[in-house]
Design an enzyme around this catalytic site. Sequence first.
Site, PDB file in Angstrom:
ATOM      1  N   ASN A   1       0.818  -1.217   0.000  1.00  0.00           N
ATOM      2  CA  ASN A   1       0.000   0.000   0.000  1.00  0.00           C
ATOM      3  C   ASN A   1       0.853   1.270   0.000  1.00  0.00           C
ATOM      4  O   ASN A   1       0.407   2.316  -0.462  1.00  0.00           O
ATOM      5  CB  ASN A   1      -0.913  -0.029   1.239  1.00  0.00           C
ATOM      6  CG  ASN A   1      -1.503   1.329   1.539  1.00  0.00           C
ATOM      7  OD1 ASN A   1      -2.359   1.815   0.820  1.00  0.00           O
ATOM      8  ND2 ASN A   1      -1.004   1.953   2.601  1.00  0.00           N
TER       9      ASN A   1
ATOM     10  N   TYR B   1       4.113   9.097 -11.015  1.00  0.00           N
ATOM     11  CA  TYR B   1       3.203   8.335 -10.155  1.00  0.00           C
ATOM     12  C   TYR B   1       2.329   7.390 -10.983  1.00  0.00           C
ATOM     13  O   TYR B   1       2.180   6.202 -10.651  1.00  0.00           O
ATOM     14  CB  TYR B   1       2.337   9.318  -9.367  1.00  0.00           C
ATOM     15  CG  TYR B   1       1.422   8.691  -8.349  1.00  0.00           C
ATOM     16  CD1 TYR B   1       1.920   8.208  -7.140  1.00  0.00           C
ATOM     17  CD2 TYR B   1       0.054   8.592  -8.586  1.00  0.00           C
ATOM     18  CE1 TYR B   1       1.076   7.640  -6.195  1.00  0.00           C
ATOM     19  CE2 TYR B   1      -0.788   8.032  -7.643  1.00  0.00           C
ATOM     20  CZ  TYR B   1      -0.288   7.562  -6.457  1.00  0.00           C
ATOM     21  OH  TYR B   1      -1.130   7.007  -5.526  1.00  0.00           O
TER      22      TYR B   1
ATOM     23  N   ALA C   1       2.946   6.181 -13.927  1.00  0.00           N
ATOM     24  CA  ALA C   1       3.775   5.108 -14.483  1.00  0.00           C
ATOM     25  C   ALA C   1       4.025   4.033 -13.432  1.00  0.00           C
ATOM     26  O   ALA C   1       3.960   2.833 -13.711  1.00  0.00           O
ATOM     27  CB  ALA C   1       5.107   5.673 -14.983  1.00  0.00           C
ATOM     28  N   SER C   2       4.291   4.457 -12.205  1.00  0.00           N
ATOM     29  CA  SER C   2       4.573   3.470 -11.148  1.00  0.00           C
ATOM     30  C   SER C   2       3.322   2.645 -10.851  1.00  0.00           C
ATOM     31  O   SER C   2       3.406   1.433 -10.632  1.00  0.00           O
ATOM     32  CB  SER C   2       5.057   4.167  -9.867  1.00  0.00           C
ATOM     33  OG  SER C   2       3.999   4.836  -9.183  1.00  0.00           O
ATOM     34  N   LYS C   3       2.156   3.280 -10.877  1.00  0.00           N
ATOM     35  CA  LYS C   3       0.921   2.575 -10.535  1.00  0.00           C
ATOM     36  C   LYS C   3       0.461   1.672 -11.677  1.00  0.00           C
ATOM     37  O   LYS C   3      -0.107   0.608 -11.451  1.00  0.00           O
ATOM     38  CB  LYS C   3      -0.176   3.584 -10.159  1.00  0.00           C
ATOM     39  CG  LYS C   3       0.124   4.340  -8.853  1.00  0.00           C
ATOM     40  CD  LYS C   3       0.198   3.371  -7.677  1.00  0.00           C
ATOM     41  CE  LYS C   3       0.448   4.046  -6.352  1.00  0.00           C
ATOM     42  NZ  LYS C   3       0.449   3.098  -5.213  1.00  0.00           N
TER      43      LYS C   3
END
EC number: 1.1.1.100
Lengths: 77, 245
Positions: B87, B152, B154-156
């Site tokens: 998370n 963000y 891209a990371s998700k």
Amino acid sequence: MSDVEDRVRKIVVEHLGVEEDKVTESASFIDDLGADSLDTVELVMAFEEEFGIEIPDDAAETIQTFGDAVKYIKEAT
Amino acid sequence: MFDLTGRTALVTGASGGLGGAIATALHEAGATVALSGTREGPLQELAAQLGERAHVLPCNLGDAAAVAELPKQAADAMGGLDILVNNAGVTRDNLFLRMSDEEWAEVLDINLTSTMRLCRGALRGMMKARWGRIVNISSIVAQTGNPGQANYAASKAGMVGFSKSLAKEVATRGITVNCVAPGFIATAMTDKLTDEQKAKIDVQIPAGRMGTPREIAAAVLYLASEEAAYVTGATLHVNGGMSMV
């Protein structure tokens, strides 16, 4: 029959659910014993734990048969 | 349904609003929980609220060695690790033309790479146990994009592709890997918005309001349960209808 062979055979039999007499020296995990690629990774993990050794990836790739595993482990321990 | 008695769960980012709600929901369902985060104070407070079956394991997810140790510490503390909830996440928003390599790398490293490392650390035990649940908290912006959040988003989105690939690799071992993609959720971060800003957001949401951390936690609880055994590689969107995919 050596102790190492017995212990390796036990792991293979338990993990792959095969008959003990099928686990011969030249038996290939994938071609003869029905392992998939993830099984071979798990077998190597189980060998590492049982014998307290680290088997690097490039070595793990060379362990194709029961005989390969026993030979590698004997040399590593 | 959704009884986690006897199960053990590691939740990262548990010092935040969302992570705290997730840990609480898993704990209420009977699980033993390991609370991880960077700020020990809030973790200790949450553990005190939960009472028994709660362990505090502070960890800086930017520290690769500490991340590699975390699943082991959790398994040692709880006697196993059945459920992993990734998370924790950070934002370093900036318009892309101004975005530095550092802003990009930090977000990718903490959100995506630490998720990968924690999965790697947790999988061995799950493979042996022939049971495991991995729930990665993605975001609505992985699907929709968001100006100022190229790093963000891209990371998700990376978490989604990662989860699907891992799900395929370990499905035969009783391990599921899924994502939950929250929309706008009311947390300490969104409390800072003005009423006007909040109203602007609300009109974009068919449900007409932001979600609650508890509504995200419920989705995680479901995916962590025995009953969700046949759900893997999925992304559960919890966004009040803001994006329907």
